[in-house]
Design a protein around this motif. Sequence first.
Motif, PDB file in Angstrom:
ATOM      1  N   VAL A 126       0.820  -1.211   0.000  1.00  0.00           N
ATOM      2  CA  VAL A 126       0.000   0.000   0.000  1.00  0.00           C
ATOM      3  C   VAL A 126       0.854   1.262   0.000  1.00  0.00           C
ATOM      4  O   VAL A 126       0.548   2.217  -0.718  1.00  0.00           O
ATOM      5  CB  VAL A 126      -0.957  -0.002   1.225  1.00  0.00           C
ATOM      6  N   VAL A 127       1.926   1.266   0.771  1.00  0.00           N
ATOM      7  CA  VAL A 127       2.784   2.449   0.850  1.00  0.00           C
ATOM      8  C   VAL A 127       3.411   2.734  -0.518  1.00  0.00           C
ATOM      9  O   VAL A 127       3.394   3.885  -0.992  1.00  0.00           O
ATOM     10  CB  VAL A 127       3.875   2.268   1.934  1.00  0.00           C
ATOM     11  N   SER A 128       3.965   1.713  -1.166  1.00  0.00           N
ATOM     12  CA  SER A 128       4.566   1.904  -2.490  1.00  0.00           C
ATOM     13  C   SER A 128       3.530   2.338  -3.510  1.00  0.00           C
ATOM     14  O   SER A 128       3.782   3.237  -4.317  1.00  0.00           O
ATOM     15  CB  SER A 128       5.240   0.611  -2.966  1.00  0.00           C
ATOM     16  N   ALA A 129       2.358   1.711  -3.485  1.00  0.00           N
ATOM     17  CA  ALA A 129       1.306   2.075  -4.440  1.00  0.00           C
ATOM     18  C   ALA A 129       0.898   3.532  -4.262  1.00  0.00           C
ATOM     19  O   ALA A 129       0.755   4.268  -5.250  1.00  0.00           O
ATOM     20  CB  ALA A 129       0.103   1.151  -4.264  1.00  0.00           C
ATOM     21  N   THR A 130       0.746   3.964  -3.025  1.00  0.00           N
ATOM     22  CA  THR A 130       0.384   5.361  -2.748  1.00  0.00           C
ATOM     23  C   THR A 130       1.473   6.302  -3.242  1.00  0.00           C
ATOM     24  O   THR A 130       1.189   7.318  -3.878  1.00  0.00           O
ATOM     25  CB  THR A 130       0.144   5.560  -1.233  1.00  0.00           C
ATOM     26  N   LEU A 131       2.712   5.956  -2.958  1.00  0.00           N
ATOM     27  CA  LEU A 131       3.840   6.790  -3.395  1.00  0.00           C
ATOM     28  C   LEU A 131       3.885   6.892  -4.916  1.00  0.00           C
ATOM     29  O   LEU A 131       4.013   7.995  -5.466  1.00  0.00           O
ATOM     30  CB  LEU A 131       5.150   6.217  -2.854  1.00  0.00           C
ATOM     31  N   PHE A 132       3.773   5.758  -5.609  1.00  0.00           N
ATOM     32  CA  PHE A 132       3.807   5.782  -7.073  1.00  0.00           C
ATOM     33  C   PHE A 132       2.632   6.570  -7.646  1.00  0.00           C
ATOM     34  O   PHE A 132       2.788   7.307  -8.619  1.00  0.00           O
ATOM     35  CB  PHE A 132       3.815   4.360  -7.655  1.00  0.00           C
ATOM     36  N   ASP A 133       1.468   6.423  -7.045  1.00  0.00           N
ATOM     37  CA  ASP A 133       0.294   7.150  -7.530  1.00  0.00           C
ATOM     38  C   ASP A 133       0.455   8.653  -7.342  1.00  0.00           C
ATOM     39  O   ASP A 133       0.077   9.442  -8.202  1.00  0.00           O
ATOM     40  CB  ASP A 133      -0.985   6.659  -6.835  1.00  0.00           C
ATOM     41  N   ARG A 134       1.040   9.059  -6.239  1.00  0.00           N
ATOM     42  CA  ARG A 134       1.243  10.496  -5.980  1.00  0.00           C
ATOM     43  C   ARG A 134       2.337  11.096  -6.861  1.00  0.00           C
ATOM     44  O   ARG A 134       2.238  12.230  -7.282  1.00  0.00           O
ATOM     45  CB  ARG A 134       1.564  10.733  -4.517  1.00  0.00           C
ATOM     46  N   LEU A 135       3.388  10.320  -7.099  1.00  0.00           N
ATOM     47  CA  LEU A 135       4.493  10.827  -7.926  1.00  0.00           C
ATOM     48  C   LEU A 135       4.129  10.886  -9.408  1.00  0.00           C
ATOM     49  O   LEU A 135       4.745  11.635 -10.160  1.00  0.00           O
ATOM     50  CB  LEU A 135       5.737   9.959  -7.727  1.00  0.00           C
ATOM     51  N   ARG A 136       3.190  10.051  -9.808  1.00  0.00           N
ATOM     52  CA  ARG A 136       2.733  10.003 -11.204  1.00  0.00           C
ATOM     53  C   ARG A 136       3.907   9.846 -12.184  1.00  0.00           C
ATOM     54  O   ARG A 136       4.037  10.590 -13.157  1.00  0.00           O
ATOM     55  CB  ARG A 136       1.916  11.237 -11.548  1.00  0.00           C
ATOM     56  N   LEU A 137       4.746   8.879 -11.898  1.00  0.00           N
ATOM     57  CA  LEU A 137       5.879   8.592 -12.766  1.00  0.00           C
ATOM     58  C   LEU A 137       5.395   7.852 -14.002  1.00  0.00           C
ATOM     59  O   LEU A 137       4.509   7.000 -13.916  1.00  0.00           O
ATOM     60  CB  LEU A 137       6.907   7.724 -12.029  1.00  0.00           C
ATOM     61  N   SER A 138       5.986   8.149 -15.124  1.00  0.00           N
ATOM     62  CA  SER A 138       5.614   7.444 -16.349  1.00  0.00           C
ATOM     63  C   SER A 138       6.033   5.976 -16.220  1.00  0.00           C
ATOM     64  O   SER A 138       6.947   5.656 -15.453  1.00  0.00           O
ATOM     65  CB  SER A 138       6.306   8.080 -17.555  1.00  0.00           C
ATOM     66  N   PRO A 139       5.404   5.099 -16.982  1.00  0.00           N
ATOM     67  CA  PRO A 139       5.808   3.684 -16.940  1.00  0.00           C
ATOM     68  C   PRO A 139       7.293   3.488 -17.248  1.00  0.00           C
ATOM     69  O   PRO A 139       7.946   2.651 -16.630  1.00  0.00           O
ATOM     70  CB  PRO A 139       4.921   3.035 -18.008  1.00  0.00           C
TER      71      PRO A 139
END
Length: 186
Positions: A126-139
Amino acid sequence: MRATLETLGIVLLVGAAQALLSLVGLFGLLALSAPLSVAPWTLVTSVYAHGSVSHLLANALGLLLVGPLVESRTTRPRFHAFVIATGALAGVAQVTVGGLLGPPAAVLGISGAVFALGGYLLAGNVVSATLFDRLRLSPRVQLLLFGLVAVVLTATTAAPGVALIAHATGAFCGLVAGRAKLLDAR
Protein backbone atom coordinates in the motif's frame (compact mmCIF):
# COMPACT_ATOMS: atom_id res chain seq x y z
CA MET A 1 2.28 -20.58 4.66
CA ARG A 2 1.25 -23.79 2.93
CA ALA A 3 2.63 -22.94 -0.53
CA THR A 4 5.90 -21.72 0.99
CA LEU A 5 6.30 -24.97 2.91
CA GLU A 6 5.36 -26.97 -0.21
CA THR A 7 8.04 -25.09 -2.14
CA LEU A 8 10.57 -25.77 0.59
CA GLY A 9 9.55 -29.44 0.52
CA ILE A 10 10.17 -29.58 -3.23
CA VAL A 11 13.59 -27.99 -2.68
CA LEU A 12 14.42 -30.67 -0.09
CA LEU A 13 13.18 -33.51 -2.34
CA VAL A 14 15.24 -32.21 -5.25
CA GLY A 15 18.19 -31.89 -2.89
CA ALA A 16 17.80 -35.56 -1.96
CA ALA A 17 17.60 -36.46 -5.66
CA GLN A 18 20.78 -34.46 -6.27
CA ALA A 19 22.55 -36.38 -3.53
CA LEU A 20 21.57 -39.66 -5.17
CA LEU A 21 22.54 -38.41 -8.63
CA SER A 22 25.93 -37.30 -7.31
CA LEU A 23 26.62 -40.87 -6.20
CA VAL A 24 26.56 -41.93 -9.85
CA GLY A 25 28.39 -38.83 -11.13
CA LEU A 26 25.29 -36.98 -12.39
CA PHE A 27 25.16 -34.06 -9.92
CA GLY A 28 24.90 -31.50 -12.74
CA LEU A 29 21.92 -33.20 -14.41
CA LEU A 30 19.49 -30.70 -12.83
CA ALA A 31 21.54 -27.55 -13.50
CA LEU A 32 20.52 -25.02 -16.16
CA SER A 33 23.16 -24.27 -18.75
CA ALA A 34 23.47 -23.12 -22.34
CA PRO A 35 22.34 -24.18 -24.83
CA LEU A 36 18.92 -24.37 -23.19
CA SER A 37 17.52 -26.78 -25.78
CA VAL A 38 19.86 -29.61 -24.72
CA ALA A 39 18.17 -30.18 -21.34
CA PRO A 40 14.89 -28.22 -21.28
CA TRP A 41 13.73 -29.85 -18.00
CA THR A 42 16.44 -27.87 -16.22
CA LEU A 43 14.36 -24.71 -16.66
CA VAL A 44 12.32 -26.06 -13.73
CA THR A 45 14.70 -28.43 -11.92
CA SER A 46 17.42 -25.79 -11.61
CA VAL A 47 15.04 -23.56 -9.64
CA TYR A 48 14.72 -26.18 -6.91
CA ALA A 49 18.26 -27.62 -7.05
CA HIS A 50 21.17 -26.15 -5.08
CA GLY A 51 24.94 -26.32 -5.22
CA SER A 52 25.48 -27.10 -1.53
CA VAL A 53 23.72 -27.44 1.80
CA SER A 54 24.73 -23.88 2.77
CA HIS A 55 23.34 -22.60 -0.55
CA LEU A 56 20.07 -24.43 0.13
CA LEU A 57 19.87 -23.12 3.72
CA ALA A 58 20.48 -19.51 2.68
CA ASN A 59 17.78 -19.69 0.02
CA ALA A 60 15.40 -21.51 2.40
CA LEU A 61 15.79 -18.70 4.93
CA GLY A 62 15.01 -16.09 2.29
CA LEU A 63 12.01 -18.09 1.10
CA LEU A 64 10.69 -18.44 4.65
CA LEU A 65 11.03 -14.68 5.19
CA VAL A 66 9.21 -13.45 2.09
CA GLY A 67 7.17 -16.43 0.89
CA PRO A 68 4.40 -16.35 3.51
CA LEU A 69 3.91 -12.60 3.04
CA VAL A 70 3.35 -12.97 -0.71
CA GLU A 71 1.42 -16.18 -0.25
CA SER A 72 -1.12 -14.44 1.99
CA ARG A 73 -2.11 -12.24 -0.95
CA THR A 74 -2.49 -14.88 -3.64
CA THR A 75 -3.55 -18.43 -4.40
CA ARG A 76 -1.36 -21.52 -4.11
CA PRO A 77 -1.33 -22.15 -7.89
CA ARG A 78 -0.36 -18.53 -8.61
CA PHE A 79 2.36 -18.64 -5.96
CA HIS A 80 3.88 -21.83 -7.38
CA ALA A 81 3.60 -20.56 -10.97
CA PHE A 82 5.31 -17.30 -9.96
CA VAL A 83 8.16 -19.15 -8.25
CA ILE A 84 8.73 -21.39 -11.27
CA ALA A 85 8.36 -18.61 -13.86
CA THR A 86 10.58 -16.05 -12.13
CA GLY A 87 13.11 -18.67 -11.06
CA ALA A 88 13.37 -20.04 -14.60
CA LEU A 89 13.56 -16.56 -16.15
CA ALA A 90 16.28 -15.56 -13.68
CA GLY A 91 18.23 -18.72 -14.53
CA VAL A 92 17.90 -18.14 -18.27
CA ALA A 93 19.11 -14.56 -17.85
CA GLN A 94 22.08 -15.79 -15.81
CA VAL A 95 23.25 -18.40 -18.32
CA THR A 96 22.63 -16.27 -21.41
CA VAL A 97 23.85 -12.84 -20.25
CA GLY A 98 26.46 -14.36 -17.97
CA GLY A 99 27.74 -16.41 -20.90
CA LEU A 100 28.16 -13.23 -22.93
CA LEU A 101 30.11 -11.54 -20.14
CA GLY A 102 32.35 -14.43 -19.13
CA PRO A 103 32.85 -18.15 -19.37
CA PRO A 104 29.62 -20.16 -19.62
CA ALA A 105 28.43 -21.54 -16.31
CA ALA A 106 25.52 -23.60 -15.06
CA VAL A 107 23.07 -22.16 -12.55
CA LEU A 108 21.19 -23.69 -9.62
CA GLY A 109 18.93 -22.31 -6.92
CA ILE A 110 15.69 -20.63 -6.03
CA SER A 111 17.28 -17.27 -5.18
CA GLY A 112 16.04 -15.59 -8.38
CA ALA A 113 12.49 -16.49 -7.37
CA VAL A 114 13.15 -15.39 -3.77
CA PHE A 115 14.35 -12.02 -5.06
CA ALA A 116 11.18 -11.84 -7.19
CA LEU A 117 9.03 -12.52 -4.13
CA GLY A 118 10.89 -9.80 -2.22
CA GLY A 119 10.52 -7.39 -5.13
CA TYR A 120 6.82 -8.16 -5.26
CA LEU A 121 6.48 -7.21 -1.60
CA LEU A 122 8.51 -4.07 -2.06
CA ALA A 123 6.52 -2.69 -5.02
CA GLY A 124 3.13 -4.24 -4.33
CA ASN A 125 2.35 -2.85 -0.89
CA VAL A 126 0.00 0.00 0.00
CA VAL A 127 2.78 2.45 0.85
CA SER A 128 4.57 1.90 -2.49
CA ALA A 129 1.31 2.07 -4.44
CA THR A 130 0.38 5.36 -2.75
CA LEU A 131 3.84 6.79 -3.39
CA PHE A 132 3.81 5.78 -7.07
CA ASP A 133 0.29 7.15 -7.53
CA ARG A 134 1.24 10.50 -5.98
CA LEU A 135 4.49 10.83 -7.93
CA ARG A 136 2.73 10.00 -11.20
CA LEU A 137 5.88 8.59 -12.77
CA SER A 138 5.61 7.44 -16.35
CA PRO A 139 5.81 3.68 -16.94
CA ARG A 140 9.24 4.16 -18.51
CA VAL A 141 10.57 6.00 -15.45
CA GLN A 142 9.05 3.34 -13.18
CA LEU A 143 10.87 0.62 -15.14
CA LEU A 144 14.14 2.54 -14.86
CA LEU A 145 13.56 2.96 -11.13
CA PHE A 146 12.83 -0.77 -10.78
CA GLY A 147 16.05 -1.55 -12.65
CA LEU A 148 18.00 0.66 -10.27
CA VAL A 149 16.37 -0.90 -7.20
CA ALA A 150 17.06 -4.40 -8.59
CA VAL A 151 20.74 -3.55 -9.00
CA VAL A 152 20.94 -2.14 -5.46
CA LEU A 153 19.20 -5.20 -3.99
CA THR A 154 21.52 -7.46 -5.95
CA ALA A 155 24.61 -5.62 -4.76
CA THR A 156 23.78 -6.72 -1.22
CA THR A 157 24.47 -10.33 -2.22
CA ALA A 158 27.57 -9.72 -4.30
CA ALA A 159 30.18 -12.40 -3.68
CA PRO A 160 32.23 -14.75 -5.84
CA GLY A 161 30.09 -17.48 -7.37
CA VAL A 162 26.77 -15.70 -6.71
CA ALA A 163 24.38 -15.50 -9.68
CA LEU A 164 24.07 -11.71 -9.64
CA ILE A 165 22.31 -11.51 -13.01
CA ALA A 166 19.71 -14.01 -11.77
CA HIS A 167 19.19 -12.00 -8.57
CA ALA A 168 18.76 -8.74 -10.48
CA THR A 169 16.40 -10.37 -12.98
CA GLY A 170 14.29 -11.89 -10.22
CA ALA A 171 14.13 -8.63 -8.29
CA PHE A 172 13.17 -6.67 -11.42
CA CYS A 173 10.44 -9.18 -12.33
CA GLY A 174 9.08 -9.07 -8.80
CA LEU A 175 9.06 -5.29 -8.69
CA VAL A 176 7.16 -5.08 -11.98
CA ALA A 177 4.73 -7.83 -10.93
CA GLY A 178 4.19 -6.18 -7.55
CA ARG A 179 3.45 -2.81 -9.11
CA ALA A 180 0.93 -4.53 -11.41
CA LYS A 181 -0.45 -6.56 -8.45
CA LEU A 182 -0.13 -9.60 -10.67
CA LEU A 183 -0.55 -12.11 -7.87
CA ASP A 184 -3.19 -10.36 -5.79
CA ALA A 185 -6.24 -12.57 -5.57
CA ARG A 186 -8.46 -9.81 -4.17
